[in-house]
Design a protein around this motif. Structure first.
Motif, PDB file in Angstrom:
ATOM      1  N   SER A  30       0.815  -1.207   0.000  1.00 27.39           N
ATOM      2  CA  SER A  30       0.000   0.000   0.000  1.00 27.39           C
ATOM      3  C   SER A  30       0.849   1.258   0.000  1.00 27.39           C
ATOM      4  O   SER A  30       0.336   2.335  -0.207  1.00 27.39           O
ATOM      5  CB  SER A  30      -0.929   0.016   1.223  1.00 27.39           C
ATOM      6  N   THR A  31       2.156   1.139   0.248  1.00 28.17           N
ATOM      7  CA  THR A  31       3.007   2.328   0.288  1.00 28.17           C
ATOM      8  C   THR A  31       3.653   2.571  -1.069  1.00 28.17           C
ATOM      9  O   THR A  31       4.832   2.819  -1.180  1.00 28.17           O
ATOM     10  CB  THR A  31       4.095   2.194   1.373  1.00 28.17           C
ATOM     11  N   LYS A  32       2.857   2.496  -2.096  1.00 30.45           N
ATOM     12  CA  LYS A  32       3.339   2.754  -3.449  1.00 30.45           C
ATOM     13  C   LYS A  32       2.629   3.979  -3.996  1.00 30.45           C
ATOM     14  O   LYS A  32       1.519   4.310  -3.594  1.00 30.45           O
ATOM     15  CB  LYS A  32       3.062   1.556  -4.360  1.00 30.45           C
ATOM     16  N   SER A  33       3.266   4.627  -4.949  1.00 34.62           N
ATOM     17  CA  SER A  33       2.633   5.788  -5.571  1.00 34.62           C
ATOM     18  C   SER A  33       1.794   5.329  -6.748  1.00 34.62           C
ATOM     19  O   SER A  33       1.756   4.158  -7.088  1.00 34.62           O
ATOM     20  CB  SER A  33       3.708   6.755  -6.063  1.00 34.62           C
ATOM     21  N   ALA A  34       1.150   6.285  -7.389  1.00 33.20           N
ATOM     22  CA  ALA A  34       0.367   5.982  -8.583  1.00 33.20           C
ATOM     23  C   ALA A  34       1.247   5.356  -9.641  1.00 33.20           C
ATOM     24  O   ALA A  34       2.317   5.848  -9.932  1.00 33.20           O
ATOM     25  CB  ALA A  34      -0.254   7.265  -9.135  1.00 33.20           C
ATOM     26  N   GLY A  35       0.793   4.251 -10.210  1.00 36.05           N
ATOM     27  CA  GLY A  35       1.517   3.631 -11.308  1.00 36.05           C
ATOM     28  C   GLY A  35       2.933   3.225 -10.964  1.00 36.05           C
ATOM     29  O   GLY A  35       3.825   3.349 -11.784  1.00 36.05           O
ATOM     30  N   SER A  36       3.163   2.723  -9.735  1.00 28.86           N
ATOM     31  CA  SER A  36       4.530   2.433  -9.311  1.00 28.86           C
ATOM     32  C   SER A  36       5.173   1.302 -10.102  1.00 28.86           C
ATOM     33  O   SER A  36       6.358   1.071  -9.983  1.00 28.86           O
ATOM     34  CB  SER A  36       4.561   2.122  -7.811  1.00 28.86           C
ATOM     35  N   GLY A  38       5.080   1.398 -13.355  1.00 24.97           N
ATOM     36  CA  GLY A  38       5.409   2.042 -14.612  1.00 24.97           C
ATOM     37  C   GLY A  38       5.686   3.518 -14.404  1.00 24.97           C
ATOM     38  O   GLY A  38       5.670   4.028 -13.285  1.00 24.97           O
ATOM     39  N   VAL A  39       5.920   4.218 -15.502  1.00 24.48           N
ATOM     40  CA  VAL A  39       6.208   5.648 -15.441  1.00 24.48           C
ATOM     41  C   VAL A  39       4.946   6.408 -15.028  1.00 24.48           C
ATOM     42  O   VAL A  39       3.843   6.082 -15.470  1.00 24.48           O
ATOM     43  CB  VAL A  39       6.708   6.142 -16.811  1.00 24.48           C
ATOM     44  N   VAL A  40       5.119   7.417 -14.172  1.00 23.07           N
ATOM     45  CA  VAL A  40       4.022   8.290 -13.765  1.00 23.07           C
ATOM     46  C   VAL A  40       4.238   9.645 -14.429  1.00 23.07           C
ATOM     47  O   VAL A  40       5.316  10.232 -14.329  1.00 23.07           O
ATOM     48  CB  VAL A  40       3.981   8.463 -12.228  1.00 23.07           C
ATOM     49  N   LEU A  41       3.216  10.135 -15.135  1.00 21.69           N
ATOM     50  CA  LEU A  41       3.280  11.442 -15.777  1.00 21.69           C
ATOM     51  C   LEU A  41       2.386  12.410 -15.019  1.00 21.69           C
ATOM     52  O   LEU A  41       1.328  12.014 -14.511  1.00 21.69           O
ATOM     53  CB  LEU A  41       2.828  11.352 -17.231  1.00 21.69           C
ATOM     54  N   SER A  42       2.790  13.668 -14.947  1.00 22.00           N
ATOM     55  CA  SER A  42       1.944  14.659 -14.287  1.00 22.00           C
ATOM     56  C   SER A  42       2.078  16.000 -14.980  1.00 22.00           C
ATOM     57  O   SER A  42       3.122  16.347 -15.534  1.00 22.00           O
ATOM     58  CB  SER A  42       2.295  14.793 -12.804  1.00 22.00           C
ATOM     59  N   VAL A  43       0.982  16.748 -14.946  1.00 17.07           N
ATOM     60  CA  VAL A  43       0.956  18.116 -15.454  1.00 17.07           C
ATOM     61  C   VAL A  43       0.401  18.978 -14.333  1.00 17.07           C
ATOM     62  O   VAL A  43      -0.600  18.626 -13.705  1.00 17.07           O
ATOM     63  CB  VAL A  43       0.119  18.228 -16.749  1.00 17.07           C
ATOM     64  N   GLY A  44       1.098  20.079 -14.030  1.00 16.12           N
ATOM     65  CA  GLY A  44       0.706  20.839 -12.865  1.00 16.12           C
ATOM     66  C   GLY A  44       0.793  22.344 -13.032  1.00 16.12           C
ATOM     67  O   GLY A  44       1.405  22.865 -13.968  1.00 16.12           O
ATOM     68  N   VAL A  45       0.166  23.028 -12.087  1.00 17.33           N
ATOM     69  CA  VAL A  45       0.226  24.480 -11.958  1.00 17.33           C
ATOM     70  C   VAL A  45       1.156  24.782 -10.789  1.00 17.33           C
ATOM     71  O   VAL A  45       1.067  24.156  -9.734  1.00 17.33           O
ATOM     72  CB  VAL A  45      -1.179  25.066 -11.694  1.00 17.33           C
ATOM     73  N   ALA A 192      -0.772  19.151  -9.171  1.00 19.50           N
ATOM     74  CA  ALA A 192      -0.718  18.472 -10.471  1.00 19.50           C
ATOM     75  C   ALA A 192      -1.664  17.286 -10.532  1.00 19.50           C
ATOM     76  O   ALA A 192      -1.991  16.666  -9.518  1.00 19.50           O
ATOM     77  CB  ALA A 192       0.714  18.006 -10.742  1.00 19.50           C
ATOM     78  N   TYR A 193      -2.063  16.979 -11.753  1.00 17.45           N
ATOM     79  CA  TYR A 193      -2.787  15.736 -12.022  1.00 17.45           C
ATOM     80  C   TYR A 193      -1.768  14.714 -12.490  1.00 17.45           C
ATOM     81  O   TYR A 193      -1.025  14.949 -13.458  1.00 17.45           O
ATOM     82  CB  TYR A 193      -3.847  15.962 -13.106  1.00 17.45           C
ATOM     83  N   ALA A 194      -1.691  13.581 -11.768  1.00 20.51           N
ATOM     84  CA  ALA A 194      -0.717  12.541 -12.080  1.00 20.51           C
ATOM     85  C   ALA A 194      -1.436  11.246 -12.443  1.00 20.51           C
ATOM     86  O   ALA A 194      -2.482  10.925 -11.882  1.00 20.51           O
ATOM     87  CB  ALA A 194       0.196  12.304 -10.878  1.00 20.51           C
ATOM     88  N   PHE A 195      -0.847  10.510 -13.386  1.00 19.91           N
ATOM     89  CA  PHE A 195      -1.450   9.236 -13.778  1.00 19.91           C
ATOM     90  C   PHE A 195      -0.372   8.236 -14.162  1.00 19.91           C
ATOM     91  O   PHE A 195       0.649   8.593 -14.747  1.00 19.91           O
ATOM     92  CB  PHE A 195      -2.440   9.433 -14.940  1.00 19.91           C
ATOM     93  N   GLY A 196      -0.595   6.991 -13.793  1.00 17.29           N
ATOM     94  CA  GLY A 196       0.314   5.916 -14.144  1.00 17.29           C
ATOM     95  C   GLY A 196       0.108   5.482 -15.579  1.00 17.29           C
ATOM     96  O   GLY A 196      -1.011   5.474 -16.078  1.00 17.29           O
ATOM     97  N   THR A 197       1.198   5.120 -16.247  1.00 11.40           N
ATOM     98  CA  THR A 197       1.094   4.727 -17.657  1.00 11.40           C
ATOM     99  C   THR A 197       0.900   3.224 -17.829  1.00 11.40           C
ATOM    100  O   THR A 197       0.738   2.744 -18.934  1.00 11.40           O
ATOM    101  CB  THR A 197       2.366   5.149 -18.420  1.00 11.40           C
TER     102      THR A 197
END
Length: 198
Positions: A30-36, A38-45, A192-197
């Motif tokens: 459970s101590t993993k990030s989004a898409g751990s 694979g590559v995680v992409l994010s776009v942020g302000v 940022a919005y982040a998502f796993g690939t």
């Protein structure tokens, strides 16, 4: 430059201590990030407040960034980040009665991101900031070294998607030779919005 090296050394030491301490315990899935996996992409302000002498001539910073988090070990990622920052000049900059020209920067950074706890991370990056309007703001250098220690949290929003909220201090070396007042230093929030690939 000495303070830059000290801060960079502290970030690396902190990351090393955190990694060492984590290696002594068992890791929960459970101590993993989004898409751990694979590559995680994010776009942020990005938004921030200038610090030090810069705050006498500039009100705030606004910008945006793209980031890729590449997994290299359990809970550890290499980060690559590129963005745009615009520091907004005050109307009475440095008490002169003149309006400061906005500083426009293109920062490019790479670093490490580690998750010591569920969704919570520490991150350290370094790279270069390129002045897009060097002559307008009186810089004699086109680029400066930058460093950015950061802490943050990824809020799950479903599937492999997260809202990534991070707070950082971003500092630079001189944009004008031998003039420490030309450093561009600020505290910033990245949302940022982040998502796993995968």
């Amino acid at each position: 430059m000495k303070s830059t090296l000290k801060i960079s050394a502290l970030v690396v030491a902190f990351a090393g201590l955190t990694l060492g301490a984590k290696a002594q315990t068992t890791t929960s899935t459970s101590t993993k990030s989004a898409g751990s996996n694979g590559v995680v992409l994010s776009v942020g302000v990005d938004a921030g407040l200038p610090s030090g002498n810069l705050s006498n001539g500039y009100n705030w910073n606004i910008g945006g960034s793209l980031q890729a988090d590449i997994p290299v070990a359990e809970q550890l990622f290499v980060t690559i980040n590129a963005g745009y920052n615009s520091l907004q000049g005050k109307t009475d900059a440095y008490g002169t009665g003149l309006t400061a020209t906005n500083i426009q920067l293109l920062p490019v950074k790479a670093g490490l991101k580690f998750f010591p706890a569920n969704h919570f991370y520490v991150q350290g990056e370094a790279g270069a900031a390129f002045a897009l309007n060097k002559s307008d703001v009186g810089f004699d250098k086109s680029a400066a070294f930058i460093y950015a220690p950061q802490v943050g949290y990824q809020f799950p929003v479903g599937g492999k998607s997260f809202i990534d909220a991070g707070v950082r201090y971003e500092g630079s070396t001189d944009f004008v030779s031998k003039n420490s007042n030309s450093q561009v230093n600020f505290f910033a929030l990245r949302l940022a919005y982040a998502f796993g690939t995968r």
